[in-house]
Motif scaffolding. Structure first.
Motif, PDB file in Angstrom:
ATOM      1  N   VAL A   1      -5.785  22.143  33.173  1.00 47.18           N
ATOM      2  CA  VAL A   1      -6.092  20.434  33.258  1.00 47.18           C
ATOM      3  C   VAL A   1      -5.351  19.371  34.095  1.00 47.18           C
ATOM      4  CG1 VAL A   1      -4.992  18.275  30.776  1.00 47.18           C
ATOM      5  CG2 VAL A   1      -5.042  21.234  30.483  1.00 47.18           C
ATOM      6  N   SER A   2      -5.534  18.861  34.159  1.00 47.15           N
ATOM      7  CA  SER A   2      -4.978  17.682  35.428  1.00 47.15           C
ATOM      8  C   SER A   2      -3.690  17.322  34.971  1.00 47.15           C
ATOM      9  CB  SER A   2      -5.925  16.263  35.314  1.00 47.15           C
ATOM     10  OG  SER A   2      -5.863  15.383  36.388  1.00 47.15           O
ATOM     11  N   ARG A   3      -2.920  17.503  36.060  1.00 46.62           N
ATOM     12  CA  ARG A   3      -1.722  16.795  35.426  1.00 46.62           C
ATOM     13  C   ARG A   3      -1.819  15.365  34.897  1.00 46.62           C
ATOM     14  NH1 ARG A   3      -0.003  19.712  39.405  1.00 46.62           N
ATOM     15  NH2 ARG A   3       1.326  21.476  38.772  1.00 46.62           N
ATOM     16  N   GLY A   4      -2.456  14.458  35.472  1.00 45.27           N
ATOM     17  CA  GLY A   4      -2.229  13.457  34.929  1.00 45.27           C
ATOM     18  C   GLY A   4      -2.796  13.320  33.444  1.00 45.27           C
ATOM     19  N   GLN A   5      -3.066  14.575  32.831  1.00 46.26           N
ATOM     20  CA  GLN A   5      -3.697  14.216  31.132  1.00 46.26           C
ATOM     21  C   GLN A   5      -3.020  15.175  30.973  1.00 46.26           C
ATOM     22  OE1 GLN A   5      -7.641  15.358  31.698  1.00 46.26           O
ATOM     23  NE2 GLN A   5      -8.578  13.383  32.895  1.00 46.26           N
ATOM     24  N   ALA A   6      -2.085  15.899  30.806  1.00 43.99           N
ATOM     25  CA  ALA A   6      -1.229  17.038  30.119  1.00 43.99           C
ATOM     26  C   ALA A   6      -0.157  16.135  29.707  1.00 43.99           C
ATOM     27  CB  ALA A   6       0.177  18.294  30.565  1.00 43.99           C
TER      28      ALA A   6
ATOM     29  N   VAL B   1      -3.305  25.565  32.730  1.00 46.36           N
ATOM     30  CA  VAL B   1      -2.540  25.168  33.787  1.00 46.36           C
ATOM     31  C   VAL B   1      -2.590  23.457  34.930  1.00 46.36           C
ATOM     32  CG1 VAL B   1      -3.746  25.913  36.183  1.00 46.36           C
ATOM     33  CG2 VAL B   1      -3.974  27.682  34.200  1.00 46.36           C
ATOM     34  N   GLU B   2      -2.206  23.417  35.552  1.00 43.66           N
ATOM     35  CA  GLU B   2      -1.873  22.077  35.931  1.00 43.66           C
ATOM     36  C   GLU B   2      -2.776  22.317  37.241  1.00 43.66           C
ATOM     37  OE1 GLU B   2       1.123  19.273  34.283  1.00 43.66           O
ATOM     38  OE2 GLU B   2       1.853  20.685  33.751  1.00 43.66           O
ATOM     39  N   VAL B   3      -3.166  21.511  37.853  1.00 36.78           N
ATOM     40  CA  VAL B   3      -3.807  21.115  38.372  1.00 36.78           C
ATOM     41  C   VAL B   3      -3.979  19.797  38.846  1.00 36.78           C
ATOM     42  CG1 VAL B   3      -5.595  22.896  38.350  1.00 36.78           C
ATOM     43  CG2 VAL B   3      -6.592  20.606  37.244  1.00 36.78           C
ATOM     44  N   GLY B   4      -4.045  19.079  40.462  1.00 38.65           N
ATOM     45  CA  GLY B   4      -3.620  17.585  40.962  1.00 38.65           C
ATOM     46  C   GLY B   4      -2.514  17.341  40.828  1.00 38.65           C
ATOM     47  N   THR B   5      -1.851  15.966  40.823  1.00 34.76           N
ATOM     48  CA  THR B   5      -1.265  15.202  40.652  1.00 34.76           C
ATOM     49  C   THR B   5      -1.080  14.525  40.000  1.00 34.76           C
ATOM     50  OG1 THR B   5      -1.016  13.281  42.188  1.00 34.76           O
ATOM     51  CG2 THR B   5      -0.182  15.710  43.312  1.00 34.76           C
ATOM     52  N   THR B   6      -0.264  13.255  39.406  1.00 30.59           N
ATOM     53  CA  THR B   6      -0.206  12.353  38.156  1.00 30.59           C
ATOM     54  C   THR B   6      -1.034  11.642  38.477  1.00 30.59           C
ATOM     55  OG1 THR B   6       2.447  12.983  37.688  1.00 30.59           O
ATOM     56  CG2 THR B   6       1.324  11.242  36.417  1.00 30.59           C
ATOM     57  N   ASN B   7      -1.040  10.867  39.506  1.00 30.90           N
ATOM     58  CA  ASN B   7      -2.298   9.599  39.621  1.00 30.90           C
ATOM     59  C   ASN B   7      -3.423  10.427  40.864  1.00 30.90           C
ATOM     60  OD1 ASN B   7      -0.458  10.599  42.623  1.00 30.90           O
ATOM     61  ND2 ASN B   7      -1.089   8.335  43.089  1.00 30.90           N
ATOM     62  N   ARG B   8      -3.013  11.664  41.238  1.00 33.16           N
ATOM     63  CA  ARG B   8      -5.078  11.671  41.325  1.00 33.16           C
ATOM     64  C   ARG B   8      -5.741  13.505  41.502  1.00 33.16           C
ATOM     65  NH1 ARG B   8      -7.049   8.916  46.948  1.00 33.16           N
ATOM     66  NH2 ARG B   8      -7.492   6.934  45.816  1.00 33.16           N
ATOM     67  N   THR B   9      -5.969  13.343  40.583  1.00 35.79           N
ATOM     68  CA  THR B   9      -6.793  14.334  40.755  1.00 35.79           C
ATOM     69  C   THR B   9      -8.369  15.008  41.200  1.00 35.79           C
ATOM     70  OG1 THR B   9      -5.014  15.382  39.264  1.00 35.79           O
ATOM     71  CG2 THR B   9      -7.370  16.655  38.965  1.00 35.79           C
ATOM     72  N   TYR B  10      -8.378  15.270  41.494  1.00 38.57           N
ATOM     73  CA  TYR B  10     -10.112  15.926  42.489  1.00 38.57           C
ATOM     74  C   TYR B  10     -11.434  16.797  41.694  1.00 38.57           C
ATOM     75  CZ  TYR B  10      -7.774  12.723  45.710  1.00 38.57           C
ATOM     76  OH  TYR B  10      -6.868  11.888  46.264  1.00 38.57           O
TER      77      TYR B  10
ATOM     78  N   GLY C   1      -3.129   1.820  40.249  1.00 36.10           N
ATOM     79  CA  GLY C   1      -3.035   1.539  41.971  1.00 36.10           C
ATOM     80  C   GLY C   1      -3.688   2.784  41.999  1.00 36.10           C
ATOM     81  N   PHE C   2      -3.103   3.510  42.956  1.00 34.71           N
ATOM     82  CA  PHE C   2      -3.416   4.482  43.801  1.00 34.71           C
ATOM     83  C   PHE C   2      -4.201   5.537  43.034  1.00 34.71           C
ATOM     84  CE2 PHE C   2      -2.836   7.575  47.253  1.00 34.71           C
ATOM     85  CZ  PHE C   2      -3.903   7.625  47.974  1.00 34.71           C
ATOM     86  N   THR C   3      -5.136   5.778  41.994  1.00 37.40           N
ATOM     87  CA  THR C   3      -5.493   6.705  41.486  1.00 37.40           C
ATOM     88  C   THR C   3      -6.569   7.263  41.281  1.00 37.40           C
ATOM     89  OG1 THR C   3      -6.688   5.634  40.093  1.00 37.40           O
ATOM     90  CG2 THR C   3      -4.481   5.758  39.505  1.00 37.40           C
ATOM     91  N   ALA C   4      -7.077   8.628  41.213  1.00 39.35           N
ATOM     92  CA  ALA C   4      -8.669   9.394  40.862  1.00 39.35           C
ATOM     93  C   ALA C   4      -8.993  10.143  40.813  1.00 39.35           C
ATOM     94  CB  ALA C   4      -8.715  10.393  42.436  1.00 39.35           C
ATOM     95  N   GLU C   5      -9.340  10.014  39.480  1.00 35.51           N
ATOM     96  CA  GLU C   5      -9.624  10.826  38.976  1.00 35.51           C
ATOM     97  C   GLU C   5     -11.707  11.887  38.645  1.00 35.51           C
ATOM     98  OE1 GLU C   5      -9.887   9.409  34.360  1.00 35.51           O
ATOM     99  OE2 GLU C   5      -8.329  10.076  33.917  1.00 35.51           O
ATOM    100  N   VAL C   6     -11.979  12.655  38.185  1.00 35.89           N
ATOM    101  CA  VAL C   6     -13.118  13.248  38.470  1.00 35.89           C
ATOM    102  C   VAL C   6     -14.569  13.102  37.727  1.00 35.89           C
ATOM    103  CG1 VAL C   6     -14.428  15.643  38.723  1.00 35.89           C
ATOM    104  CG2 VAL C   6     -12.114  15.255  39.446  1.00 35.89           C
ATOM    105  N   PRO C   7     -15.213  12.187  37.770  1.00 36.04           N
ATOM    106  CA  PRO C   7     -16.528  12.307  36.595  1.00 36.04           C
ATOM    107  C   PRO C   7     -16.402  13.354  35.387  1.00 36.04           C
ATOM    108  CG  PRO C   7     -17.023  10.751  38.359  1.00 36.04           C
ATOM    109  CD  PRO C   7     -16.062  12.010  39.161  1.00 36.04           C
TER     110      PRO C   7
END
Ligand SMILES: *Cc1c(COP(=O)(O)O)cnc(C)c1O
Length: 458
Positions: free
Chosen positions: A166-171, A192-201, A228-234
């Motif tokens: 799960v992306s950290r921004g979504q847990a 298993v958390e991945v990425g950071t709160t605002n950006r996951t690739y 702001g400075f965010t990224a999510e994977v489609p």
């Protein structure tokens, strides 16, 4: 206060006699308890200096007390709060068609688990299967008690003892105090958390897939927004990754919309069809959020997976009852036939023209006399969906002394009306109120406004 005065309080028997005199000679069940309650309250009132009430007066209070006790604890309220999907207020009102369907099934027997053609046992899951397929575009579908249950079931069945990425921004904690990490832990899966709160690739997910991984979980946590400075994977890219690495992609859509919400003046909520088209294996969503149906959790996805879930022992414990199946069928049918805008209350409320809402607000405000005015405001969607701006609306605003106390009076009346308090004024939003209740709301506004003589110095 003197003990003499307290001794003047009518005895239980005298109050009961007064009640019988009013009630045509009978003593209703629980009358003695009700009389004791009102006498105890009167005793306190006398102690604090109020006059000693007569038996007649206490009899009337006891009858009121009895009527109050006979009312069911769960009862309808008028939602003038300006939040469309309030979990505390029971979320989505049902369509007339869904209510009829429930009543018809409730009244007698039904083919809940009976195959009328073959004259033998059938499946309760069969009633919704085709409708879920038609409305979502998925290969197969199943509905359980709510979306939290759907998520729990999917994780427990496919990921127990394994890892879920799960992306950290979504847990996060989603509507109704549901925490994704808690549901995962309860299901026996390892987060298993991945990425950071605002950006996951995509590479974050890729690197996290071990032989122990069972699934990637995508959570559409739309009750808040990271800006702001965010990224999510489609999701389509995640679907390709999951397929290549032979793990599942599960999409918890939360609200789960079946139509484009943008034409209703709110942000585009991701639709279930988009999720399915992106190649998600299992898409999960609530029945009573933007779908506008009964409490339920719908699982739409690949046939082989849904079939496994249908057979899972836990599904038996999370299954829908016949009333929810009836209501959900009627709700989904409205979408299948393209009639949701006319039939489903939440879409009707959102689509109500602003001028019409304004004129209703003006009527309500007029009932308050000099204390009433109208203000432009926003109706919020709520229910963990669409955090953004809300929909333009007009509220009746009451400038009466003690706004919180006034709001309480609205809530304590029959029927209960739930307004909101903003900047020291009581606001009532007609957009979330069925127009059939307009008269009742206006009468209550008039009664409350007239019981407060002084007008708030604005
Ligand atoms: C609301 C919500 C849930 C819980 O759904 P219920 O039907 O209330 O159990 C789960 N996930 C998300 C993302 C939600 O928004």
């Amino acid at each position: 206060m003197t003990s003499d005065e307290l001794r003047q309080l009518p005895a239980v028997e005298r109050v009961l006699a007064a009640m019988r005199a009013r009630d045509g000679g009978t003593s209703p069940l629980g009358a003695t308890d009700a009389v004791r309650t009102v006498i105890a309250a009167a005793r306190e009132a006398v102690k604090s200096g109020l006059a000693v009430p007569g038996a007649e007066e206490l009899a009337e209070a006891a009858l009121e007390e009895l009527a109050r006790a006979a009312r069911p604890s769960l009862r309808p309220v008028i939602n003038a709060s300006g939040v469309l999907l309030q979990t505390n207020l029971g979320r989505a009102p049902l369509s007339a068609q869904a209510i009829t369907a429930m009543a018809e099934v409730a009244r007698g027997y039904s083919n809940l688990e009976y195959d009328l053609e073959a004259g033998e046992r059938g499946s309760r899951h069969g009633h919704l299967r085709e409708l879920i397929r038609r409305t979502t575009g998925a290969e197969d579908g199943l509905a359980v008690n709510n979306n939290a249950a759907a998520l729990f079931l999917v994780l427990q069945h496919f990921a127990r003892g394994k890892e879920v990425i799960v992306s950290r921004g979504q847990a996060v904690e989603i509507g109704g105090g549901v925490r994704i990490p808690d549901i995962l832990a309860q299901s026996g899966a390892r987060l298993v958390e991945v990425g950071t709160t605002n950006r996951t690739y995509l590479r974050d997910y890729e690197a996290a897939i071990t032989p122990d991984a069972a699934a990637i979980l995508w959570v559409h946590s739309s009750n808040f927004r990271i800006i702001g400075f965010t990224a999510e994977v489609p999701t389509a890219e995640l679907a390709a990754l999951a397929a290549a690495r032979d793990i599942l992609l599960v999409d918890d859509l939360g609200s789960g919309c079946l139509v484009d919400s943008a034409p209703y003046g709110i942000d585009h909520e991701p639709t279930v069809q988009e999720s399915v088209r992106a190649g998600v294996d299992l898409s999960l969503f609530s029945g009573d959020k933007l779908l506008g149906g009964p409490q339920a959790g719908i699982i739409a996805g690949r046939a082989a997976l849904v079939e496994q879930l249908r057979r899972a022992p836990l599904t038996r414990a999370l299954r829908l009852d016949k009333l929810a199946i009836a209501a959900l069928s009627a709700t989904l049918l409205a979408y299948a036939q393209g009639r949701e805008r006319e039939e489903i209350p939440i879409w009707r409320m959102l689509a109500a023209p602003l001028e019409q809402v304004r004129s209703r607000a003006e009527h309500w405000a007029a009932a308050a006399g000099a204390a009433g005015s109208i203000v432009a405001a926003k109706t919020m969607v709520g229910g963990g969906s669409l955090p953004g701006e809300g929909v333009a609306t007009w509220c009746a605003a009451l400038a009466l002394p003690g706004a919180d106390e006034v709001a309480k009076e609205f809530r304590r009346g029959e029927p209960a009306i739930v307004p909101r308090v903003h900047d020291g004024r009581v606001l009532l939003d007609p957009r979330t109120v069925d127009a059939a209740s307009d008269g009742a709301v206006a009468r209550r506004i008039a009664a409350i406004a007239h019981s407060k003589h002084t007008v708030h110095p604005d």
